[in-house]
Design a protein around this motif. Sequence first.
Motif, mmCIF file in Angstrom:
data_model
loop_
_atom_site.group_PDB
_atom_site.id
_atom_site.type_symbol
_atom_site.label_atom_id
_atom_site.label_comp_id
_atom_site.label_asym_id
_atom_site.label_seq_id
_atom_site.Cartn_x
_atom_site.Cartn_y
_atom_site.Cartn_z
ATOM 1 N N HIS A 188 0.843 -1.186 0.000
ATOM 2 C CA HIS A 188 0.000 0.000 0.000
ATOM 3 C C HIS A 188 0.887 1.247 0.000
ATOM 4 O O HIS A 188 2.071 1.185 0.314
ATOM 5 C CB HIS A 188 -0.958 0.020 1.199
ATOM 6 C CG HIS A 188 -0.340 0.506 2.476
ATOM 7 N ND1 HIS A 188 0.298 -0.332 3.382
ATOM 8 C CD2 HIS A 188 -0.250 1.751 3.012
ATOM 9 C CE1 HIS A 188 0.738 0.368 4.404
ATOM 10 N NE2 HIS A 188 0.424 1.645 4.210
ATOM 11 N N THR A 189 0.289 2.370 -0.361
ATOM 12 C CA THR A 189 0.985 3.659 -0.334
ATOM 13 C C THR A 189 0.112 4.664 0.416
ATOM 14 O O THR A 189 -1.093 4.741 0.170
ATOM 15 C CB THR A 189 1.243 4.181 -1.762
ATOM 16 O OG1 THR A 189 2.010 3.209 -2.484
ATOM 17 C CG2 THR A 189 2.025 5.491 -1.735
ATOM 18 N N HIS A 190 0.720 5.382 1.359
ATOM 19 C CA HIS A 190 -0.041 6.411 2.065
ATOM 20 C C HIS A 190 0.795 7.673 2.221
ATOM 21 O O HIS A 190 2.021 7.652 2.059
ATOM 22 C CB HIS A 190 -0.526 5.910 3.437
ATOM 23 C CG HIS A 190 0.550 5.737 4.463
ATOM 24 N ND1 HIS A 190 1.137 4.519 4.730
ATOM 25 C CD2 HIS A 190 1.148 6.621 5.316
ATOM 26 C CE1 HIS A 190 2.034 4.655 5.691
ATOM 27 N NE2 HIS A 190 2.068 5.923 6.060
ATOM 28 N N THR A 191 0.103 8.758 2.503
ATOM 29 C CA THR A 191 0.775 10.031 2.732
ATOM 30 C C THR A 191 0.537 10.495 4.154
ATOM 31 O O THR A 191 -0.440 10.113 4.806
ATOM 32 C CB THR A 191 0.288 11.117 1.760
ATOM 33 O OG1 THR A 191 -1.132 11.290 1.924
ATOM 34 C CG2 THR A 191 0.612 10.752 0.328
ATOM 35 N N GLN A 192 1.450 11.332 4.624
ATOM 36 C CA GLN A 192 1.311 12.016 5.908
ATOM 37 C C GLN A 192 1.534 13.495 5.623
ATOM 38 O O GLN A 192 2.612 13.883 5.159
ATOM 39 C CB GLN A 192 2.348 11.504 6.906
ATOM 40 C CG GLN A 192 2.442 12.333 8.190
ATOM 41 C CD GLN A 192 3.675 12.000 9.000
ATOM 42 O OE1 GLN A 192 4.095 10.844 9.064
ATOM 43 N NE2 GLN A 192 4.287 13.011 9.612
ATOM 44 N N TYR A 223 4.596 13.844 3.179
ATOM 45 C CA TYR A 223 5.489 12.697 3.063
ATOM 46 C C TYR A 223 4.740 11.552 2.382
ATOM 47 O O TYR A 223 3.564 11.327 2.661
ATOM 48 C CB TYR A 223 5.963 12.225 4.432
ATOM 49 C CG TYR A 223 6.701 13.267 5.245
ATOM 50 C CD1 TYR A 223 8.059 13.492 5.064
ATOM 51 C CD2 TYR A 223 6.030 14.022 6.207
ATOM 52 C CE1 TYR A 223 8.736 14.431 5.815
ATOM 53 C CE2 TYR A 223 6.696 14.969 6.963
ATOM 54 C CZ TYR A 223 8.061 15.171 6.763
ATOM 55 O OH TYR A 223 8.719 16.125 7.504
ATOM 56 N N THR A 224 5.434 10.824 1.534
ATOM 57 C CA THR A 224 4.853 9.650 0.882
ATOM 58 C C THR A 224 5.586 8.401 1.347
ATOM 59 O O THR A 224 6.821 8.376 1.370
ATOM 60 C CB THR A 224 4.935 9.769 -0.647
ATOM 61 O OG1 THR A 224 4.238 10.940 -1.067
ATOM 62 C CG2 THR A 224 4.307 8.550 -1.320
ATOM 63 N N PHE A 225 4.827 7.375 1.715
ATOM 64 C CA PHE A 225 5.397 6.112 2.186
ATOM 65 C C PHE A 225 4.868 4.958 1.327
ATOM 66 O O PHE A 225 3.667 4.876 1.060
ATOM 67 C CB PHE A 225 5.008 5.853 3.643
ATOM 68 C CG PHE A 225 5.517 6.866 4.613
ATOM 69 C CD1 PHE A 225 6.748 6.702 5.230
ATOM 70 C CD2 PHE A 225 4.775 8.005 4.908
ATOM 71 C CE1 PHE A 225 7.227 7.637 6.127
ATOM 72 C CE2 PHE A 225 5.240 8.946 5.801
ATOM 73 C CZ PHE A 225 6.477 8.769 6.418
ATOM 74 N N VAL A 226 5.766 4.087 0.920
ATOM 75 C CA VAL A 226 5.404 2.841 0.253
ATOM 76 C C VAL A 226 5.680 1.705 1.233
ATOM 77 O O VAL A 226 6.765 1.647 1.834
ATOM 78 C CB VAL A 226 6.201 2.640 -1.047
ATOM 79 C CG1 VAL A 226 5.892 1.274 -1.664
ATOM 80 C CG2 VAL A 226 5.856 3.747 -2.047
#
Length: 264
Positions: A188-192, A223-226
């Motif tokens: 999944h990919t989410h942002t903060q 910020y983007t997290f994979v």
Amino acid sequence: MSLSDYTETEGLPAKDREPYKQWSYDSAHAKLYIPRQAGGQDRWFAAALLDHPGKAPSRLAVFAERPQHKRWEMVSVVDLDSPKLPKIALDRDGYATAVAADGNKQLAADADLLRTAVLDNFATGGTRTGTKVFTPTEASKRQIKVHNETGTRFGSQASTVFDEAPNRYQDAYALKTADGGALVLFSHTHTQTDTVAHSGLQLNPGKDDRAWLHDVPRTSIRYTFVCNDAATVPAKAEPSRLIGYTCARTNASGPPVPTQLHRA
């Protein structure tokens, strides 16, 4: 070293860079789960990896054949919160059974629902979907803790919002377990997004943000997290168990402040 790790390290002065420690595993004692694939199906297998002989598995990885590159590649790796893996169903020849990870009506949850629940753990602390799909585990509690602690660290001076982001990595993998459920691996990919509460405040990037933000104060930082995730899913209508996840920051951006007045 991942591309995100490399990018972050390159943003640091040479004196602040920690020596790179090559990640390795004991291949001789890895537990392999190889599905018997029909002709024309993509070939892949899962591996429970050990850091040292005699130890319990600490990571779960998926290796997939990439015909266009003429090689096999590790396409996913998850740090396990618990070394106790579910028993994988094997046939008499020792092959595992691959099952559909998406749209599988024989499972209590498919990869799409698991992904939605994970995203909800970050976005709301699991109040909408996360705590309904997952029974509490160390992994799911860690995600909820990220939401709770990150969302309040600025007090009244700034806010933090987690949200879903476009996911380039839609492939999901599932193996049948001995109890009729499945071990599902997905991404999944989410942002903060951190945002100051009012004009006159600023967010000051830390040293680990330098590669993306260049020490420039911002009014908002996204910020983007994979992430890679692993869950065990029952065949009947019961909660699933998130057994591990691993995230890497892959980007950070945001508008600079017009003047440097205050600090959030």
